[in-house]
Motif scaffolding. Structure first.
Motif, PDB file in Angstrom:
ATOM      1  N   UNK A  69       0.802  -1.227   0.000  1.00 46.32           N
ATOM      2  CA  UNK A  69       0.000   0.000   0.000  1.00 46.32           C
ATOM      3  C   UNK A  69       0.826   1.264   0.000  1.00 46.32           C
ATOM      4  N   UNK A  70       1.919   1.263  -0.778  1.00 44.09           N
ATOM      5  CA  UNK A  70       2.837   2.411  -0.771  1.00 44.09           C
ATOM      6  C   UNK A  70       2.172   3.702  -1.214  1.00 44.09           C
ATOM      7  N   UNK A  71       1.221   3.601  -2.150  1.00 39.32           N
ATOM      8  CA  UNK A  71       0.589   4.821  -2.658  1.00 39.32           C
ATOM      9  C   UNK A  71      -0.350   5.453  -1.633  1.00 39.32           C
ATOM     10  N   UNK A  72      -0.624   4.736  -0.561  1.00 41.91           N
ATOM     11  CA  UNK A  72      -1.485   5.261   0.492  1.00 41.91           C
ATOM     12  C   UNK A  72      -0.694   5.754   1.697  1.00 41.91           C
ATOM     13  N   UNK A  73       0.617   5.796   1.567  1.00 43.19           N
ATOM     14  CA  UNK A  73       1.441   6.345   2.647  1.00 43.19           C
ATOM     15  C   UNK A  73       1.099   7.835   2.810  1.00 43.19           C
ATOM     16  N   UNK A 107     -11.581   0.892  -6.236  1.00 37.95           N
ATOM     17  CA  UNK A 107     -10.274   0.349  -5.872  1.00 37.95           C
ATOM     18  C   UNK A 107      -9.577   1.400  -5.013  1.00 37.95           C
ATOM     19  N   UNK A 108      -9.349   1.063  -3.737  1.00 40.43           N
ATOM     20  CA  UNK A 108      -8.747   2.040  -2.822  1.00 40.43           C
ATOM     21  C   UNK A 108      -7.227   1.960  -2.955  1.00 40.43           C
ATOM     22  N   UNK A 109      -6.732   2.497  -4.059  1.00 41.67           N
ATOM     23  CA  UNK A 109      -5.305   2.414  -4.337  1.00 41.67           C
ATOM     24  C   UNK A 109      -4.539   3.674  -4.006  1.00 41.67           C
ATOM     25  N   UNK A 110      -5.233   4.800  -3.964  1.00 44.68           N
ATOM     26  CA  UNK A 110      -4.594   6.091  -3.728  1.00 44.68           C
ATOM     27  C   UNK A 110      -5.343   6.850  -2.634  1.00 44.68           C
ATOM     28  N   UNK A 111      -4.702   7.887  -2.121  1.00 44.18           N
ATOM     29  CA  UNK A 111      -5.298   8.683  -1.048  1.00 44.18           C
ATOM     30  C   UNK A 111      -6.663   9.225  -1.464  1.00 44.18           C
ATOM     31  N   UNK A 112      -6.754   9.734  -2.705  1.00 42.08           N
ATOM     32  CA  UNK A 112      -8.032  10.291  -3.146  1.00 42.08           C
ATOM     33  C   UNK A 112      -9.116   9.220  -3.245  1.00 42.08           C
ATOM     34  N   UNK A 136     -12.678   9.204  -1.284  1.00 43.67           N
ATOM     35  CA  UNK A 136     -13.920   9.019  -2.024  1.00 43.67           C
ATOM     36  C   UNK A 136     -14.747   7.869  -1.441  1.00 43.67           C
ATOM     37  N   UNK A 137     -14.063   6.771  -1.116  1.00 46.34           N
ATOM     38  CA  UNK A 137     -14.763   5.629  -0.516  1.00 46.34           C
ATOM     39  C   UNK A 137     -15.379   6.012   0.826  1.00 46.34           C
ATOM     40  N   UNK A 138     -14.689   6.854   1.582  1.00 44.47           N
ATOM     41  CA  UNK A 138     -15.215   7.307   2.866  1.00 44.47           C
ATOM     42  C   UNK A 138     -16.489   8.131   2.686  1.00 44.47           C
ATOM     43  N   UNK A 139     -16.534   8.927   1.619  1.00 44.57           N
ATOM     44  CA  UNK A 139     -17.729   9.717   1.319  1.00 44.57           C
ATOM     45  C   UNK A 139     -18.868   8.825   0.826  1.00 44.57           C
ATOM     46  N   UNK A 140     -18.525   7.803   0.031  1.00 41.34           N
ATOM     47  CA  UNK A 140     -19.534   6.925  -0.563  1.00 41.34           C
ATOM     48  C   UNK A 140     -20.166   5.978   0.455  1.00 41.34           C
TER      49      UNK A 140
END
Length: 348
Positions: free
Chosen positions: A130-134, A329-334, A338-342
């Motif tokens: 999950x490096x892109x979510x650091x 797909x929760x691959x990036x911070x954005x 977005x998933x948190x809003x949805x």
């Protein structure tokens, strides 16, 4: 069970009276509460028989023989999960309690046995870095990131449970102890959870070579960072009806060119297409594989796309299943934001 209140008794109720209540009602259990309705224990025919064998007089209070530590559940709408909890704990009844421990209902196995259930295994790939979510993943594995106070991995698990699946295998690597500690063997959810321990990075498919179960049924594989309302039942039925050896779930990705696109014919300008939108299918990170396909995966770094390309080269039947439901797909911070809003709209 609508008349569950008829089986509520106080702790000073005589054992003989409890027997009469159990015999009079169809639930085969009596539930012991205090005068405020707080659960104190349960009494079944087995408890009574064990009390008799110990020489406890039937004139004694029921608290002398009751099970003072029964398995309970909060109010749940997911009947499949309830049935799984009953099965794992080898029970026929589950008292339903509120946050204060008061009895608000009884779940009975006889009311639930008509539910459909799938024996197919589900593998959740939860070993990525999950490096892109650091920095969110610096001290937390990506599948354990919380959305609406619940790990993403738990939401994935619950989506499968609601649809009748109960056998899971988590492929873990990065900070795997957090996942193992939280989910354990799955009994909290009334399911079975096993683990594949990746001792090194093995790509998107390599760890499947370590799948610890022998099965003759197709296996569903999903990445541990996917939230979706996909019908896994329909996906599986599609795979079977098309006699596929592998099925890939796909979703539509729209890409808008930010410029006017020039239309040409050889060296002639024939028009313009102003900021067109192109739609393409993309891999949704969800698959169904026949067990013999799993057996061909090497125990090394190996990607799912490579496996599918080999199958295509060998003219094997590989199908795609388009997802029309919610998918992210929760691959990036954005994506995480977005998933948190949805989530409150999609999953509540």
């Amino acid at each position: 069970m609508n008349d569950w209140k008829k089986i509520l008794i106080l702790p000073d109720t005589k054992i003989q009276e409890a027997i009469e209540i159990i015999d009079l009602n169809s639930l085969q259990i009596a539930v012991v509460t205090d005068r405020d309705g707080k659960l104190l224990g349960t009494v079944t025919d087995g408890d009574i028989r064990r009390g008799i064998l110990k020489g406890v007089p039937l004139s004694n209070p029921v608290e002398d023989i009751m099970n003072a530590h029964p398995v309970t559940i909060p109010e749940m709408k997911d009947k499949t999960s309830i049935l799984n909890i009953l099965k794992i704990n080898q029970l026929r009844h589950l008292p339903v309690v509120d946050g204060k421990g008061r009895v608000i209902g009884i779940e009975w196995v006889d009311d639930l046995i008509t539910l459909s259930k799938y024996e197919n295994w589900v593998v959740i790939m939860a070993g990525g870095l999950g490096k892109r979510l650091s920095p969110l993943t610096d001290d937390c594995p990506k599948p354990m990131l919380k959305i609406a106070d619940k790990p993403v991995l738990e939401t994935i698990l619950n989506q499968f449970i609601k649809q009748g699946f109960h056998q899971f295998c988590f492929s873990v690597n990065y900070l795997s102890e957090q996942i193992r500690e939280y989910f354990g063997d799955g009994s909290k959810w009334g399911v079975e959870i096993r683990y594949i321990a990746e001792k090194k990075e093995m790509g998107t498919a390599g760890s499947l070579s370590l799948f610890p179960v022998k099965t003759e049924l197709p296996v569903i594989i999903i990445n541990g960072d996917i939230l979706t309302k996909l019908s896994f039942e329909q996906l599986l039925n599609f795979h079977l009806s098309h006699q596929a050896r592998a099925t890939v779930a796909v979703t539509t990705y729209d890409f808008q060119v930010p410029y006017g696109v020039v239309k040409v014919n050889k060296d002639r300008l024939i028009g313009f297409d102003e900021k067109p939108v192109y739609a393409s299918f993309i891999n949704a990170g969800i698959y169904v594989l026949n067990p013999e396909v799993l057996g061909r995966i090497p125990s090394s770094y190996f990607d799912m796309n490579h496996l599918l390309e080999i199958m295509l080269e060998e003219k094997e039947p590989v199908c795609i299943f388009p997802i029309r439901e919610y998918w992210i797909d929760i691959g990036k911070i954005e994506d995480f934001h977005q998933a948190s809003l949805d989530f409150p709209v999609v999953f509540q």
